[in-house]
Design a protein around this motif. Structure first.
Motif, PDB file in Angstrom:
ATOM      1  N   VAL A  86     -58.985  52.645  50.160  1.00  0.00           N
ATOM      2  CA  VAL A  86     -59.406  53.516  51.264  1.00  0.00           C
ATOM      3  C   VAL A  86     -58.205  53.890  52.125  1.00  0.00           C
ATOM      4  CG1 VAL A  86     -60.788  53.590  53.380  1.00  0.00           C
ATOM      5  CG2 VAL A  86     -61.782  52.687  51.276  1.00  0.00           C
ATOM      6  N   ILE A  87     -57.331  52.918  52.385  1.00  0.00           N
ATOM      7  CA  ILE A  87     -56.116  53.208  53.156  1.00  0.00           C
ATOM      8  C   ILE A  87     -55.273  54.252  52.437  1.00  0.00           C
ATOM      9  CG2 ILE A  87     -53.898  52.228  53.913  1.00  0.00           C
ATOM     10  CD1 ILE A  87     -55.432  49.636  54.539  1.00  0.00           C
ATOM     11  N   LEU A  88     -55.137  54.116  51.116  1.00  0.00           N
ATOM     12  CA  LEU A  88     -54.375  55.107  50.347  1.00  0.00           C
ATOM     13  C   LEU A  88     -55.008  56.490  50.429  1.00  0.00           C
ATOM     14  CD1 LEU A  88     -53.229  53.407  47.028  1.00  0.00           C
ATOM     15  CD2 LEU A  88     -51.823  54.245  48.898  1.00  0.00           C
ATOM     16  N   LEU A  89     -56.317  56.558  50.343  1.00  0.00           N
ATOM     17  CA  LEU A  89     -56.992  57.852  50.409  1.00  0.00           C
ATOM     18  C   LEU A  89     -56.854  58.488  51.787  1.00  0.00           C
ATOM     19  CD1 LEU A  89     -60.230  57.107  48.362  1.00  0.00           C
ATOM     20  CD2 LEU A  89     -58.277  58.492  47.659  1.00  0.00           C
ATOM     21  N   VAL A  90     -56.908  57.697  52.833  1.00  0.00           N
ATOM     22  CA  VAL A  90     -56.805  58.235  54.189  1.00  0.00           C
ATOM     23  C   VAL A  90     -55.365  58.638  54.510  1.00  0.00           C
ATOM     24  CG1 VAL A  90     -56.995  57.618  56.634  1.00  0.00           C
ATOM     25  CG2 VAL A  90     -58.827  57.017  55.045  1.00  0.00           C
ATOM     26  N   LYS A  91     -54.410  57.771  54.196  1.00  0.00           N
ATOM     27  CA  LYS A  91     -53.001  58.057  54.518  1.00  0.00           C
ATOM     28  C   LYS A  91     -52.397  59.087  53.560  1.00  0.00           C
ATOM     29  CE  LYS A  91     -52.323  54.578  57.557  1.00  0.00           C
ATOM     30  NZ  LYS A  91     -51.494  54.331  58.658  1.00  0.00           N
ATOM     31  N   ASP A  92     -52.815  59.041  52.298  1.00  0.00           N
ATOM     32  CA  ASP A  92     -52.331  59.952  51.255  1.00  0.00           C
ATOM     33  C   ASP A  92     -50.803  60.093  51.291  1.00  0.00           C
ATOM     34  OD1 ASP A  92     -52.582  61.659  49.090  1.00  0.00           O
ATOM     35  OD2 ASP A  92     -53.047  63.418  50.305  1.00  0.00           O
ATOM     36  N   PRO A  93     -50.066  58.995  51.025  1.00  0.00           N
ATOM     37  CA  PRO A  93     -48.615  59.001  51.199  1.00  0.00           C
ATOM     38  C   PRO A  93     -47.867  59.979  50.291  1.00  0.00           C
ATOM     39  CG  PRO A  93     -49.307  56.998  50.090  1.00  0.00           C
ATOM     40  CD  PRO A  93     -50.545  57.718  50.506  1.00  0.00           C
ATOM     41  N   LYS A  94     -48.414  60.305  49.143  1.00  0.00           N
ATOM     42  CA  LYS A  94     -47.729  61.233  48.241  1.00  0.00           C
ATOM     43  C   LYS A  94     -48.319  62.643  48.303  1.00  0.00           C
ATOM     44  CE  LYS A  94     -45.763  58.000  45.131  1.00  0.00           C
ATOM     45  NZ  LYS A  94     -45.019  57.999  43.926  1.00  0.00           N
ATOM     46  N   GLY A  95     -49.364  62.841  49.092  1.00  0.00           N
ATOM     47  CA  GLY A  95     -49.960  64.155  49.245  1.00  0.00           C
ATOM     48  C   GLY A  95     -50.788  64.612  48.057  1.00  0.00           C
ATOM     49  N   VAL A  96     -51.182  63.702  47.191  1.00  0.00           N
ATOM     50  CA  VAL A  96     -51.924  64.051  45.997  1.00  0.00           C
ATOM     51  C   VAL A  96     -53.318  64.545  46.334  1.00  0.00           C
ATOM     52  CG1 VAL A  96     -52.884  63.116  43.831  1.00  0.00           C
ATOM     53  CG2 VAL A  96     -50.604  62.445  44.586  1.00  0.00           C
ATOM     54  N   LEU A  97     -54.009  63.825  47.205  1.00  0.00           N
ATOM     55  CA  LEU A  97     -55.376  64.209  47.594  1.00  0.00           C
ATOM     56  C   LEU A  97     -55.373  65.545  48.325  1.00  0.00           C
ATOM     57  CD1 LEU A  97     -58.321  63.308  47.538  1.00  0.00           C
ATOM     58  CD2 LEU A  97     -57.912  62.177  49.719  1.00  0.00           C
ATOM     59  N   LYS A  98     -54.421  65.737  49.206  1.00  0.00           N
ATOM     60  CA  LYS A  98     -54.316  66.999  49.948  1.00  0.00           C
ATOM     61  C   LYS A  98     -54.063  68.164  49.004  1.00  0.00           C
ATOM     62  CE  LYS A  98     -51.787  69.065  53.778  1.00  0.00           C
ATOM     63  NZ  LYS A  98     -50.717  68.881  54.748  1.00  0.00           N
ATOM     64  N   ALA A  99     -53.184  67.972  48.033  1.00  0.00           N
ATOM     65  CA  ALA A  99     -52.885  69.031  47.070  1.00  0.00           C
ATOM     66  C   ALA A  99     -54.107  69.343  46.211  1.00  0.00           C
ATOM     67  CB  ALA A  99     -51.716  68.619  46.184  1.00  0.00           C
ATOM     68  N   ALA A 100     -54.867  68.337  45.831  1.00  0.00           N
ATOM     69  CA  ALA A 100     -56.054  68.553  45.019  1.00  0.00           C
ATOM     70  C   ALA A 100     -57.123  69.293  45.809  1.00  0.00           C
ATOM     71  CB  ALA A 100     -56.601  67.236  44.502  1.00  0.00           C
ATOM     72  N   LEU A 101     -57.267  68.972  47.080  1.00  0.00           N
ATOM     73  CA  LEU A 101     -58.259  69.652  47.913  1.00  0.00           C
ATOM     74  C   LEU A 101     -57.871  71.098  48.196  1.00  0.00           C
ATOM     75  CD1 LEU A 101     -59.210  66.819  50.401  1.00  0.00           C
ATOM     76  CD2 LEU A 101     -60.584  67.723  48.529  1.00  0.00           C
ATOM     77  N   ILE A 102     -56.578  71.338  48.399  1.00  0.00           N
ATOM     78  CA  ILE A 102     -56.112  72.701  48.675  1.00  0.00           C
ATOM     79  C   ILE A 102     -56.228  73.566  47.425  1.00  0.00           C
ATOM     80  CG2 ILE A 102     -54.056  74.054  49.225  1.00  0.00           C
ATOM     81  CD1 ILE A 102     -53.296  71.844  51.181  1.00  0.00           C
ATOM     82  N   LYS A 103     -55.990  72.982  46.256  1.00  0.00           N
ATOM     83  CA  LYS A 103     -56.047  73.706  44.995  1.00  0.00           C
ATOM     84  C   LYS A 103     -57.445  74.261  44.742  1.00  0.00           C
ATOM     85  CE  LYS A 103     -53.707  72.210  41.452  1.00  0.00           C
ATOM     86  NZ  LYS A 103     -53.314  71.441  40.239  1.00  0.00           N
ATOM     87  N   LYS A 104     -58.465  73.496  45.119  1.00  0.00           N
ATOM     88  CA  LYS A 104     -59.849  73.941  44.912  1.00  0.00           C
ATOM     89  C   LYS A 104     -60.191  74.923  45.963  1.00  0.00           C
ATOM     90  CE  LYS A 104     -61.561  69.958  42.529  1.00  0.00           C
ATOM     91  NZ  LYS A 104     -62.581  68.973  42.386  1.00  0.00           N
TER      92      LYS A 104
END
Length: 103
Positions: A85-103
């Protein structure tokens, strides 16, 4: 058994954190501190239980050992869930943010 399981988890996570720059960027320190905190908690619990039981502390019933083992594994698994959960919230590598922006 809970103390042993969490100490092993703490030592392993500390070794991973210390040896890898990638692990430090993935917030393994949070996982490490959770495990060391749990190990310290169960160390204090063991000390107080020993003062109460004395020699009987070293001869637990097999069912008590199995229950403690499951509790230790559950604590380690719960620490991994919190770390995820900490990894998903902090998203240190920006992977989650990039996946959300891509969609």
């Amino acid at each position: 058994m809970t103390l042993l399981v969490t100490v092993f988890a703490a030592v392993i996570s500390t070794a991973v954190w210390y040896s890898s720059e990638k692990a430090r960027s993935l917030k393994v320190s949070s996982l490490m501190f959770m495990y060391w905190g749990a190990a310290l908690m169960w160390l204090v619990d063991a000390a107080f239980e020993y003062t109460e039981l004395r020699a009987d502390y070293f001869t637990p019933a097999p069912s008590d050992m199995i229950n403690d083992l499951f509790l230790g594994f559950a604590a380690v698994a719960f620490g991994l869930v919190i770390w995820t959960v900490i990894l998903l919230v902090k998203d240190p590598k920006g992977v989650l943010k990039a996946a959300l922006i891509k969609k």
